[in-house]
Design a protein around this motif. Structure first.
Motif, mmCIF file in Angstrom:
data_model
loop_
_atom_site.group_PDB
_atom_site.id
_atom_site.type_symbol
_atom_site.label_atom_id
_atom_site.label_comp_id
_atom_site.label_asym_id
_atom_site.label_seq_id
_atom_site.Cartn_x
_atom_site.Cartn_y
_atom_site.Cartn_z
ATOM 1 N N GLU A 513 0.836 -1.197 0.000
ATOM 2 C CA GLU A 513 0.000 0.000 0.000
ATOM 3 C C GLU A 513 0.873 1.250 0.000
ATOM 4 N N GLY A 514 0.286 2.316 -0.483
ATOM 5 C CA GLY A 514 0.986 3.591 -0.455
ATOM 6 C C GLY A 514 2.024 3.711 -1.556
ATOM 7 N N LEU A 515 2.605 4.894 -1.624
ATOM 8 C CA LEU A 515 3.605 5.219 -2.630
ATOM 9 C C LEU A 515 4.926 5.541 -1.947
ATOM 10 N N THR A 516 5.993 5.470 -2.694
ATOM 11 C CA THR A 516 7.305 5.766 -2.133
ATOM 12 C C THR A 516 7.990 6.828 -2.972
ATOM 13 N N SER A 517 8.887 7.551 -2.350
ATOM 14 C CA SER A 517 9.677 8.564 -3.052
ATOM 15 C C SER A 517 11.004 7.957 -3.468
ATOM 16 N N LEU A 518 11.692 8.616 -4.371
ATOM 17 C CA LEU A 518 13.003 8.140 -4.798
ATOM 18 C C LEU A 518 14.017 8.257 -3.664
ATOM 19 N N THR A 519 13.855 9.281 -2.840
ATOM 20 C CA THR A 519 14.754 9.439 -1.696
ATOM 21 C C THR A 519 14.627 8.262 -0.743
ATOM 22 N N ALA A 520 13.383 7.845 -0.472
ATOM 23 C CA ALA A 520 13.160 6.686 0.403
ATOM 24 C C ALA A 520 13.688 5.407 -0.246
ATOM 25 N N TYR A 521 13.575 5.284 -1.560
ATOM 26 C CA TYR A 521 14.093 4.106 -2.269
ATOM 27 C C TYR A 521 15.603 4.002 -2.082
ATOM 28 N N LEU A 522 16.302 5.137 -2.227
ATOM 29 C CA LEU A 522 17.756 5.114 -2.068
ATOM 30 C C LEU A 522 18.161 4.681 -0.665
ATOM 31 N N GLU A 523 17.391 5.089 0.318
ATOM 32 C CA GLU A 523 17.715 4.724 1.704
ATOM 33 C C GLU A 523 17.589 3.219 1.931
ATOM 34 N N ARG A 524 16.756 2.540 1.132
ATOM 35 C CA ARG A 524 16.531 1.095 1.303
ATOM 36 C C ARG A 524 17.358 0.251 0.322
ATOM 37 N N MET A 525 18.141 0.875 -0.521
ATOM 38 C CA MET A 525 18.902 0.129 -1.524
ATOM 39 C C MET A 525 19.893 -0.834 -0.869
ATOM 40 N N LYS A 526 20.130 -1.974 -1.544
ATOM 41 C CA LYS A 526 21.094 -2.957 -1.058
ATOM 42 C C LYS A 526 22.512 -2.418 -1.247
ATOM 43 N N GLU A 527 23.411 -2.919 -0.489
ATOM 44 C CA GLU A 527 24.803 -2.509 -0.590
ATOM 45 C C GLU A 527 25.349 -2.861 -1.971
ATOM 46 N N LYS A 528 26.066 -1.963 -2.550
ATOM 47 C CA LYS A 528 26.670 -2.101 -3.874
ATOM 48 C C LYS A 528 25.636 -2.107 -5.008
ATOM 49 N N GLN A 529 24.365 -1.800 -4.702
ATOM 50 C CA GLN A 529 23.364 -1.709 -5.770
ATOM 51 C C GLN A 529 23.618 -0.437 -6.566
ATOM 52 N N GLU A 530 23.722 -0.545 -7.871
ATOM 53 C CA GLU A 530 24.110 0.590 -8.701
ATOM 54 C C GLU A 530 22.941 1.223 -9.442
ATOM 55 N N HIS A 531 21.802 0.544 -9.520
ATOM 56 C CA HIS A 531 20.691 1.044 -10.316
ATOM 57 C C HIS A 531 19.400 1.104 -9.504
ATOM 58 N N ILE A 532 18.518 1.953 -9.974
ATOM 59 C CA ILE A 532 17.151 1.990 -9.449
ATOM 60 C C ILE A 532 16.303 1.190 -10.427
ATOM 61 N N TYR A 533 15.765 0.067 -9.986
ATOM 62 C CA TYR A 533 15.032 -0.840 -10.872
ATOM 63 C C TYR A 533 13.556 -0.449 -10.925
ATOM 64 N N PHE A 534 13.001 -0.528 -12.133
ATOM 65 C CA PHE A 534 11.573 -0.254 -12.277
ATOM 66 C C PHE A 534 10.985 -1.154 -13.355
ATOM 67 N N MET A 535 9.685 -1.333 -13.248
ATOM 68 C CA MET A 535 8.931 -2.143 -14.198
ATOM 69 C C MET A 535 7.681 -1.377 -14.603
ATOM 70 N N THR A 536 7.413 -1.315 -15.907
ATOM 71 C CA THR A 536 6.230 -0.606 -16.392
ATOM 72 C C THR A 536 5.143 -1.598 -16.797
ATOM 73 N N GLY A 537 3.898 -1.169 -16.648
ATOM 74 C CA GLY A 537 2.768 -2.021 -17.007
ATOM 75 C C GLY A 537 1.462 -1.275 -16.846
ATOM 76 N N THR A 538 0.371 -1.949 -17.099
ATOM 77 C CA THR A 538 -0.952 -1.322 -16.992
ATOM 78 C C THR A 538 -1.502 -1.362 -15.576
ATOM 79 N N SER A 539 -0.933 -2.242 -14.717
ATOM 80 C CA SER A 539 -1.413 -2.344 -13.333
ATOM 81 C C SER A 539 -0.313 -2.926 -12.464
ATOM 82 N N ARG A 540 -0.495 -2.836 -11.184
ATOM 83 C CA ARG A 540 0.485 -3.399 -10.251
ATOM 84 C C ARG A 540 0.542 -4.915 -10.391
#
Length: 681
Positions: A513-540
């Protein structure tokens, strides 16, 4: 038959005699004085002049006194620059005639400011009256509009100097440039007198009566061709101040209507520092005595004793309620400009009430920011975020709006600027007030002013800061209504892209539930993760079940789910955030942080299955794919079609096909290259 003919002959003779009598000339030979004067089209010049003199009336002066005053007045011709300025104002500067009232009220406010400033060091200047105000009195009977102020007033010399000349060096050069269309000298407009001349947009004749503490009361009169100045035969009727009387053109009589004046004052001058009064009329119920009936006389056969004696209470005068028209002064500008006050002194209720008063919105605003800016240009402003988006916000995106009201010295100038706010922030409402901008110019002229671009830049920064500082609860409401605008801003406003990126919100695999910001995503990134991953589609649900994210989710990587059609366009205009690049899970070269040993294993397996992979590429799927390779991104799915690194994803191809301007029947296969990934056990 003969008798019948004889009768007709007699009737004709009688009618001829009657007509001859009517046409007979008076035997005494006298001719009436007004012979021909009553015939339309043959009126004499003397009669025309007489009618014009009678049409212009001032309180306390009859026609004879007006005529005598004109005969004794000093006649003056306008300077050549003034004549040129008249033509410029009427034909170029002022496209909208109604601004004449704005200009005259602004001049009155300046006069009041001057006398108030003088009173700080010399209170005696207010001896005539300490009541500083502006009064507007329409006179429909005489087709006149009077604007009176109790300001500093003008001496005889001031009347000639201020209203008959334009005392400004370089004015001739300025006028020449203006007539040539040069827009670089607009700041010269705004000198006292130029705004006053807008009176001739609506008036044939203008009469100015003014009284200064240092001189007697004088009357200035002009028909736009020349002017005259004379001592007022009525003496000191103003005490101190100025009365401008406009004798309106026939087509301008609507400006004498009470509702028209109210609308104009509210639109342009409701935040003037001094009270503005309008001479208004309204109907009241009042008591009026009823005429007493004559005392009843005894009827025949009755005595006085037989007549009924009324009680004393019945002898009280009887009254009835009737409608009566009452005239009185009504204040027009109750609202005070709260942007001039310090933010700490303004309550939330005041901000909300002010927002509703100028925006015509019944809901309270979601957020506001109150600030003053200094530097190249000084101005004060209050900006608001509405609670709900207009129903047609995206139906005609980019259309001109009137949400930002521009004031100069508390005088409304316009709300019809092109892109006072960028298109993606067109929903922001508010007011801007600056003392540094020229006042007496049109919207088209002011729009080219370089200071306006500086104001726009600062407004955008403050608006984005306001959104950033909203509480999580309020921002969630805002993003539900205006989230698409933030994404459009990323695409359109490259100078503020980083600020806008921090305002983006998306669904994520980290939370159901809810939405997240990019700043919050960066705070949760795994160690040595170099990219922000995303997937596009018509629904969750579609994104979650996609084979492209199987390995990412299994390894614990957070994936953003972009389910709005505009999301992929937004990411294309946002290559990175805080040094981290975006990676579409539906495209090749997905970096899953594989070890060197795993990479070597995949190379060995690739050579073993080389025949199969080439067969898929060259024979089985030759018309639909560019190449086929083994993949480590799949977990449960045997294979997946992914886009090339610089091509369109399947979701983008679907969006482009659905757009109205897409070529009917076109196939994306020929234009977009896909890779065939085979799952290896």
């Amino acid at each position: 038959m003969k008798i019948y003919i004889l009768g007709i002959f007699c009737l004709l003779v009688l009618s001829g005699l009657t007509r001859a009598e009517d046409e007979a000339v008076d035997i005494d030979g006298t001719v009436e004085e007004d012979l021909g004067k009553s015939t339309i089209g043959s009126k004499t010049d003397d009669e025309t002049v007489e009618r014009e003199e009678e049409a212009i009336k001032l309180d306390g002066l009859n026609v004879a006194q007006m005529k005598a005053m004109r005969e004794s007045a000093e006649k003056h011709e306008y300077q050549a620059e003034v004549n040129r300025m008249m033509k410029l104002i009427i034909n170029s500067l002022y496209r909208n005639k109604e601004i004449f009232l704005r200009e005259l009220i602004s001049n009155a406010s300046d006069a009041l400011d001057k006398i108030r400033f003088m009173s700080l060091t010399n209170p005696d200047v207010l001896a005539a009256t300490s009541d500083l105000k502006v009064m507007i009195k329409p006179d429909k009977e005489n087709h006149a509009l009077h604007i009176i102020d109790t300001g500093i007033g003008m001496t005889r010399e001031d009347l000639v100097k201020n209203l008959g000349t334009i005392a400004k060096s370089g004015t001739s050069e300025f006028l020449a440039k203006m007539e040539e269309g040069d827009q670089q000298s607009q700041d010269l407009i705004g000198q006292f007198g130029v705004g006053f001349y807008s009176s001739f947009l609506v008036a044939d004749t203008v009469v100015v009566t003014s009284k200064n503490n240092d001189d007697e009361q004088y009357v200035w009169e002009s028909d736009a061709a020349s002017f005259s100045v004379t001592k007022d035969p009525r003496g000191d009727t103003l005490g101190r101040g100025t009365q401008i009387s406009l004798f309106m053109k026939e087509e301008a009589n609507d400006f004498l209507e009470e509702h028209t004046i109210k609308d104009l004052v509210k639109k342009y001058s409701q935040f003037i520092n001094f009270p503005i009064y309008l001479w208004t009329s309204h109907t009241e119920k009042v008591e009026e005595p009823v005429e007493e009936e004559e005392k009843a006389e005894p009827k025949e056969g009755e005595t006085d004793d037989d007549v009924k004696v009324e009680d004393e209470d019945d002898e009280k005068p009887k009254v009835k309620m009737v409608d009566k028209t009452v005239y009185d002064w009504e204040v027009m500008n109750d609202n005070k400009p709260i942007w001039l006050r310090a933010p700490k002194d303004v309550e939330k209720e005041d901000y909300d009430a002010f927002y509703k008063s100028f925006s015509k919105d019944s809901d309270e605003p979601l957020a506001h920011v109150h600030f003053s800016a200094e530097g190249e240009v000084t101005f004060r402003s209050i900006l608001y975020v509405p609670k709900t988006a207009p129903y047609d916000l995206y139906q005609d995106y980019g259309k001109a709006t009137d949400n930002i009201k521009m004031y100069v010295k508390r005088v409304f100038i316009t709300d019809d600027f092109e892109e006072m706010m960028p298109k993606y922030l067109s929903f922001i409402k508010g007011v801007v007030d600056s003392d540094d901008l020229p006042l007496n110019v049109s919207r088209e002229t002011l729009q080219q002013n370089k200071l306006l671009r500086v104001i726009k830049k600062k407004l955008v920064r403050k608006a984005l800061d306001m959104l950033k500082k909203m509480s999580d609860e309020d921002y969630e409401k805002f993003y539900k209504e205006f989230g698409t605008n933030v994404k459009l801003g990323v695409m359109e406003d490259h100078s503020n892209r980083n600020r806008l990126a921090k305002l983006l919100r998306w669904q994520t695999s980290n939370s159901d539930e809810g939405l997240t910001s990019l700043t919050a995503y960066l705070e949760r990134m795994k160690e040595k993760q170099e990219h922000i991953y995303f997937m596009t589609g018509t629904s969750r649900a579609e994104c979650e079940k996609s084979p492209f994210v199987e390995k990412l989710l299994k390894k614990g990587y957070e994936v953003l789910y972009l389910v709005d059609p505009i999301d992929e366009y937004t990411i294309q205009n946002l290559p990175e955030f805080e040094g981290k690049k975006f990676q579409n899970a539906a495209k090749e070269n997905l970096n899953l942080q594989e070890s060197d040993k795993a990479k070597e294993t995949m190379e060995v397996l690739g050579r073993e299955f080389d025949t199969l992979l080439n067969g898929l590429k060259d024979k089985i799927l030759s018309s639909g794919i560019e190449k086929a390779i083994l993949s480590t991104r799949l977990v449960d799915s045997p294979c997946a079609l992914v886009a090339s690194q610089y091509g369109h994803s399947g979701n983008m191809e679907r969006i482009m096909k659905s757009q109205a301007y897409a070529k009917a029947g076109s196939s994306g296969i020929a234009e977009y290259f896909f890779f065939f990934f085979f799952f290896f056990f």
